[in-house]
Every structure is written in C-alpha cells, then in structure tokens.
Design an enzyme around this catalytic site. Structure first.
Site, PDB file in Angstrom:
ATOM      1  N   ASP A 476       0.835  -1.214   0.000  1.00 16.90           N
ATOM      2  CA  ASP A 476       0.000   0.000   0.000  1.00 16.90           C
ATOM      3  C   ASP A 476       0.865   1.257   0.000  1.00 16.90           C
ATOM      4  O   ASP A 476       2.067   1.209   0.270  1.00 16.90           O
ATOM      5  CB  ASP A 476      -0.899  -0.044   1.255  1.00 16.90           C
ATOM      6  CG  ASP A 476      -2.211   0.691   1.077  1.00 16.90           C
ATOM      7  OD1 ASP A 476      -2.354   1.456   0.104  1.00 16.90           O
ATOM      8  OD2 ASP A 476      -3.102   0.505   1.932  1.00 16.90           O
ATOM      9  N   ASP A 543     -10.720   1.916  -3.284  1.00 14.63           N
ATOM     10  CA  ASP A 543     -11.252   1.663  -1.939  1.00 14.63           C
ATOM     11  C   ASP A 543     -12.776   1.676  -1.951  1.00 14.63           C
ATOM     12  O   ASP A 543     -13.405   1.303  -0.970  1.00 14.63           O
ATOM     13  CB  ASP A 543     -10.756   2.731  -0.958  1.00 14.63           C
ATOM     14  CG  ASP A 543      -9.427   2.331  -0.337  1.00 14.63           C
ATOM     15  OD1 ASP A 543      -9.020   1.175  -0.511  1.00 14.63           O
ATOM     16  OD2 ASP A 543      -8.797   3.185   0.318  1.00 14.63           O
TER      17      ASP A 543
HETATM   18  C1  DGJ Z   1      -5.869   1.748   1.892  1.00 12.23           C
HETATM   19  C2  DGJ Z   1      -6.238   0.520   1.106  1.00 12.23           C
HETATM   20  O1  DGJ Z   1      -6.723   0.873  -0.139  1.00 12.23           O
HETATM   21  C3  DGJ Z   1      -7.252  -0.288   1.907  1.00 12.23           C
HETATM   22  O2  DGJ Z   1      -7.676  -1.395   1.161  1.00 12.23           O
HETATM   23  C4  DGJ Z   1      -6.623  -0.710   3.196  1.00 12.23           C
HETATM   24  O3  DGJ Z   1      -5.553  -1.580   2.943  1.00 12.23           O
HETATM   25  C5  DGJ Z   1      -6.156   0.513   3.959  1.00 12.23           C
HETATM   26  N1  DGJ Z   1      -5.309   1.359   3.151  1.00 12.23           N
HETATM   27  C6  DGJ Z   1      -5.396   0.107   5.200  1.00 12.23           C
HETATM   28  O4  DGJ Z   1      -4.868   1.173   5.845  1.00 12.23           O
END
Ligand code: DGJ
Length: 732
Positions: A476, A543
């Site tokens: 991430d 997300d």
């Molecule tokens: C952003 C990601 O896109 C989410 O899926 C998740 O992993 C969060 N970060 C965790 O902090």
C-alpha cells in the site's frame, strides 16, 4: 521485417499487423512525422514549401520552411519551434538552446530493457524490433537516442528517449519526453481518466479542437486524479467503430501528456516525466533515460484499442510468471475488522474462508508495531504481540493448515512519527531542512532515493517474508509527496530517484521471493499504472467497493488495463463508502468481473448468506479462466446509459459470458436489446447457465451467433433497483 528504411528517401516505416507509422529525415536534418494509422504503404512525403509560416527558418543555408510548422518526431528548444519541446537542457552559461539533427540509425531484432526503469520486453527474438535513431546537437556535441520498438502482434509501438552528455560541460536536463507525435490535424476527442480517492478513473471525453490540454500529475505518484492512460479518438468513434490512438506510460511518478494545437491545426502530443520541478544533472559522458511510452492505434473503436493494450500488457509488461496465472479468490479482513482484531477473530475468518472456498486470507493493516489506528507504527514491520501473541508465523500456518494461503498488508514506503523506526532514524524521511514536515494520514514518506533506506526495507521485508508461509503481499501507499528534498542530490532529481529506488527495491524483493504474488495499492487505485504493474501483476482498483460505483470504475479502468490486473471485492451492505444497500447478486456480478475477493465479515453472515457466497465462489471459479484470461469487451457504458453491459469471450469465441446491469429502475423504461458484437456469426450458442436471482433471464436452449451479434437479448424485466444478470453461452 517490421521496420524498413528507404535509403534514397531517408524514410522509416514501422509496421505492426494492422498499423503503419512512418517518418522521414528532411534535408538530412530533421525527422519529420509522415503518418500513423491503418496499415498503409507510404510512398509520398511533403514538400518544404508547404511548411512556411511567420516563424523563423532553421539555422542552415537557404531553408525556406519553418520548424514551427513541421510535424516533428522530436523537437529541440529555442531553435524556432515554439511548441512544447521534447527536450530542454541548461548549459553552464545558462543557455537552454539546442538544435538536435539527424546523425544515424540502427535497427535491432529485439526489445532491450531500460537500464534503470521498468519497461516492456520481448520474450523471443523476432517478437519485437527496435529502431534507434541518433540525433546530435552540433554546437554542444550532446546526443539523443530515440527508441522505437515495434510489437507487431499486439499493434503496439513503444517509444523512449535517452540523452547522452557528449559535451565537455555539466548539463542540467530540464525536460526529456518519452515520445512526441505531431498529428496532421486536431479533429480529436480526448478521452482520459480523472477522479479522486474512491472515485478513481472517471471516463471523461472532451473535444480538443484548437485547445491545449495537459493530462498530468505533480503529486509524486501517478495518482488518483489523472491516470497516465489517455486516448485521442475521432469525434465519431465508439466502443465498436472508428479511429483511436491510445497512450500510456510505464511510470509511477509525476507525469505529463502535453497536448497542443498549432495555428495550422496540427496537434502535438509530448509525453513523459513531468518537467515541473524536474532537473537532472548530467556530467560529461553520463546519460539519462526517459520512461517508456506505449502507443497503439485501432481502426475499430475503443474495444480494439483496449484489446491491443490488454494483450500487450499481459505479454510484454507483466511478470511472465504471473501474467496468465489464475488469481486466487481472496478474503481480506480490512472492511470486516479494520484495526480491531485479535488472533481468535482472524482464526474465525480463516475458518469461514475455508468453508466458503476462498483460497487466500489477507491480513490487512493493523497487525504490526502498536498499530490500533492510523496514527502509529508504520515502519515497525514486526507483529503486535497483543493482537498476535503467537506471531505471524502461527496465524499464517493456521491458514495454511486450513487450506487457505496467507497474505499480508504492508506499507513499506511510509513511516509514522510514532514508530521505533522514526525515533531511531528521523533522517530517513523526505524532508526539507528548517521546514515543518507535512503529514498525510499521520504519516511521512521514507526517502527511497537513499540506498541505505532501501537496503533497510529490503532486509526488514525479506525477514518478514522468510518468517512465515506468506504467499501474497498487498503493498500500500497512502499519501502523496511533500517536502521533496535530499542532501545527496540536486533537488530536481529527488522524486525520480525515489522511483528508481522503489523499482530497484521491488525488483530485489520479487526476485528473492519469485512465487509471492504482489498486489499494488495506493489508497485504492492511486497508483494504478504500468510501472507498478510491471512488478506487481495486480492492483487494488479502488477503496470504493460499492457495486454501483464500481460499474464505472471497472468499466473505465478496462480501457487501459486487463481484467487480470483488477482486484474486485464483494463487500457488506450498507456499503462502507456510500451507505448504499445493494442485493448480493448485484454485488457478486460486479465483483465477479475482476479478480474476485471478499471484503466482509463472513462470521456475521446468516447460514443462507454463507451458502450463497460459497455457491457464488464456486461459480466464479468455474468461469475464472474465461474472466481472467479471456477477452473483455465493453458493450454498454455506465457513463452514458441506464444499462451497463460487458462480456468475456474465449479466444476462439466459442464461450461467452455476457453480463447486464441496471442499477436504477426507471418507470416505464425504454426497452433496449443487448447485442454481443463479438459473437461468432457462424456459430450456434447453447445457453449453459444464467443468473439465479429475480432477474433470471427467460430460459432458451440456444441462440445463433448472428442473432447475438446483430439483434441481441433483452435484459429481463424486474421491478426495483440494482438488477443484474448474466448469460453463459457455449458453442459445442
Ligand atoms: C488503503 C487501502 O486501499 C485499503 O484497502 C486498506 O488496505 C487501507 N489502506 C489500510 O490502511
């Protein structure tokens, strides 16, 4: 031979299966663009007299034409071409003027890798050919190499540029484009993908006639706001018909496509690293290479452009060991628990994962350091003993014992101020002396232009990956850059050096752990680009897991990127990003159209819902090969229509999985048939199965390919919102 050279005319012709790209050297000086489009034999160039204008003439004897009106393959700065240049260099005396002219060429029967950057590759000789054109600035002695690689089977041409400082002085490169094209008209629509967090890749189509545009990022990441993909299309082009030129870059940092219409209605595209805040010091004999630009032309609309990109990316950009490998059905605990979990909760999720037939359990954020919210611990990549008293190894082994592989979330590029790493090494962050550090999501960015930081990250991550049976990593990156500065380098280099450090780090890790599947993520789809995909063959698309929003996000993402690169998860209702409540079937059909995952708490489901989920996963697995490795075609756009439709086709067109979605009911709705223009009109298709909910289509035993193609099917009538259905058709 896909690249040919006509010596008397000094004309280069680059052919792919269905396209031709041609240019010639004028007066032994300038490479002049002739043509890019459907396959053609280019026998005529231009006459210099056609290119007079008010602008000055080139600096050689008796030139009557103006560079300012020439369609050029590469343009210098300050030599009378007033349009955006492909290069800008600052010499020691402050001058930025260059005039790069033709010196020679070489054709090689392969595609060589770039030295420092991810790039496309050919597996075998003859799969690609490369033309290297050398230009020289006679006054300084500096050279430019223009690389054109032709991938005939996918109708793709890639371009990149290298500058060599063959002068006696230290230079500053202020701009170096990956590629430039001067089209001979500007009658285009521009299609690009813009957006924001949770709203990535909104498809925007706008006329470019007589206007300058820039598609760019200045954020230190390709970003949520603009994607490096764009297309220039004829105003009449649709998904199925018409001219279109697709562009993309194999790069993850700040980029720019500068689009400019000249007073003579020519249209210039200059693409590559964003020159904003960029400068690179080049000592004598040093060289600097640009990221790679990929180009394709389709005469058959946007779907064909996407097919070209999809095949090219799978064949020549993604890691060969993963490009066609079926992706596991995963369950991710993020929306199920956020930071609030312990070992027992994880074990319960893993047991449900096994029960429902998921193949991979992904432990997301919050397992390390002392992380219970987003204010701490990034950088401390060791398990939180309060949450995982028996360590990562024990929970990973528990998963494996339950026939579910284990995956882990990390965010290696970042550090929290409240972390052991930051306390021990505050100097590891990107920061500008005597300025406050701007935080984003309470975190700072590690300076990956510093090899010591990259070595530390490699050691920590390698230790982690060796410690437990981890077969997947979600990588991430949750903020963009500020205070970009380094004591080691000229400041204009730092961002690009960060990406060189990042790419080298990921390359080391993926080489050391070749069987681990990496998924890129950046607050969802904030770095959905070919630089990341080169190393990490799939990406978290957004997300936003709301199925209605996902129709648009997945539809638009597919313009540029293959389905096998897109993570798509079924999440709980009410949806966490929109509050919308959609039925299971609608969520399932949308998520089924990508790499399927589950992002909800299965332990909170009723027995019936859990059974439905297991049945659905079984169904997905039975179609997974077709979905992930078949050809994906868009049929009806959610950006324009009340009905969205798309389909997956096997390579012989004998299998078709056709989906239709109607998110919102309209009273007394107009009727519209869904055609499948890519069905084989010589085949008869049997209906093998259809969807199972209240939108179950009327049963029929078979349908002829020609009817599917030219007439189509009605989506079954049903009251209420969020309706979807599919038809699985097969010709035996
Ligand atoms: C952003 C990601 O896109 C989410 O899926 C998740 O992993 C969060 N970060 C965790 O902090």
């Amino acid at each position: 031979m896909n690249i040919s050279y006509n010596a008397p005319k000094k004309r280069f012709t680059l052919n792919t299966a269905h396209t031709t790209y041609a240019f010639e050297i004028w007066d032994n000086l300038y490479p002049v663009h002739l043509y890019y489009g459907p396959k053609a034999v280019i026998t005529h160039g231009f006459k210099p007299e056609d290119f007079n204008s008010f602008s000055p003439n080139p600096n050689f004897n008796n030139k009557s034409y103006s560079l300012d009106t020439l369609p050029l393959e590469f343009s210098s700065f300050g030599n009378s071409d007033y349009r955006t240049p492909s290069v800008q260099i600052e010499f020691e005396n402050g001058s930025k003027i260059t005039d790069f002219i033709y010196e020679g060429f070489e054709i090689v029967p392969f595609k060589a890798p770039l030295k420092t950057l991810p790039a496309s590759f050919s597996h075998e000789k003859d799969e690609a050919e490369t033309l290297i054109l050398t230009l020289k600035d006679l006054i300084s002695g500096c050279k430019i190499e223009l690389y054109y690689s032709v991938f005939p089977h996918t109708d793709v041409i890639t371009k990149s540029t290298k500058i060599l400082n063959s002068s006696q002085e230290t230079l500053k490169v202020l701009a170096l484009a990956s590629g430039q094209i001067d089209f001979h008209h500007s009658n285009f629509d521009l299609i690009h993908l813009c957006g924001a967090w949770a709203r990535e890749r909104d498809l925007v189509r706008t006329s470019v006639h007589k206007t300058a545009h820039a598609i760019e990022s200045k954020r230190g990441a390709s970003g949520h706001h603009q994607n490096p993909f764009m297309a220039l299309v004829d105003p009449n082009t649709t998904e199925f018909h018409g001219d279109c030129y697709g562009f993309n870059l194999i790069y993850s940092g700040s980029f720019k496509h500068q689009l400019e219409v000249s007073p003579y209605d020519q249209f210039r595209v200059v693409s590559g690293l964003n020159p904003f805040n960029f400068s690179w010091v080049l000592l004598p004999d040093e060289s600097f290479e640009s990221p790679e630009m990929i180009l394709t032309y389709s005469a058959n609309g946007l779907n064909q452009m996407s097919q070209n990109f999809h095949h090219f990316i799978k064949q020549h950009v993604l890691s060969p060991s993963f490009a066609y490998l079926e992706r596991p059905v995963l369950i991710n605990n993020w929306e199920a628990t956020y930071f609030d979990f312990d070992e027992d909760k994880l074990k319960a999720l893993i047991c449900s994962a096994e029960e429902m037939g998921a193949e991979l359990f992904v432990l997301d954020d919050g397992w390390f350091g002392n992380r219970n919210d987003d204010t701490s611990s990034l950088g401390d990549w060791f398990e939180n003993p309060k949450k995982l008293p028996n360590g990562i190894k024990a929970i990973a082994q528990f998963a494996v014992n339950h026939h579910v592989n284990f995956g882990l979330w990390v965010e290696p590029e970042m550090v929290s101020k409240n972390s052991h790493l930051y306390r021990a090494h505050p100097e590891y962050c990107l920061q500008t002396p005597s300025r406050p550090q701007t935080e984003g999501r309470n975190q700072l960015i590690l300076d990956l232009s510093n090899s010591e930081v990259c070595d530390m990250l490699f050691d920590n991550l390698a230790t982690l990956l060796k410690k437990a049976p981890i077969s997947y990593v979600k990588w991430d990156m949750n903020r963009n850059m500020t205070e970009v500065y380094s004591e080691r380098f000229n400041q204009g280099e730092v961002e690009h050096r960060y990406y060189l450090g990042l790419y080298a780090l990921i390359k080391r890790l993926t080489t050391a752990f070749p069987s681990v599947l990496f998924e890129g993520c950046s607050g969802g789809g904030g770095r959905f680009d070919l630089g990341i995909l080169h190393f990490m063959p799939q990406n978290w698309t957004s997300d936003n897991t709301d199925a209605v929003a996902r129709l648009k996000i997945q539809y638009a993402t597919s313009l540029a990127y293959p389905i096998i690169t897109m993570g798509a998860h079924i999440s709980a209702v009410p949806n966490h990003q929109t509050g919308r409540v959609t039925p299971f079937s609608f969520r399932a059909h949308v998520a089924m159209s990508g790499n399927l995952g589950v992002e909800l708490d299965p332990t909170a489901l009723t027995e019936n819902d859990l059974t439905a989920l297991s049945e659905f996963i079984k169904l997905y697995k039975s179609h997974r090969q077709l979905i992930q490795n078949g050809s994906f075609y868009r049929i009806s756009s959610p950006f324009e229509n009340t009905l969205t439709a798309w389909c997956f086709l096997s390579s012989d067109a004998r299998e078709i999985l056709l989906f239709a979605f109607r998110p919102f009911k309209i009273a007394n709705m107009p009727l519209k048939k869904i055609k499948c223009p890519y069905a084989d009109e010589n085949l008869n298709y049997g209906l093998v199965s259809t969807s199972f909910e209240d939108t179950k289509p009327e049963a029929f035993s078979d349908i002829h390919g020609s009817q599917l193609k030219y007439d189509g099917l009605y989506m079954p009538h049903a009251q209420g919102d969020f309706k979807s259905c599919y038809w699985y058709l097969k010709s035996f």
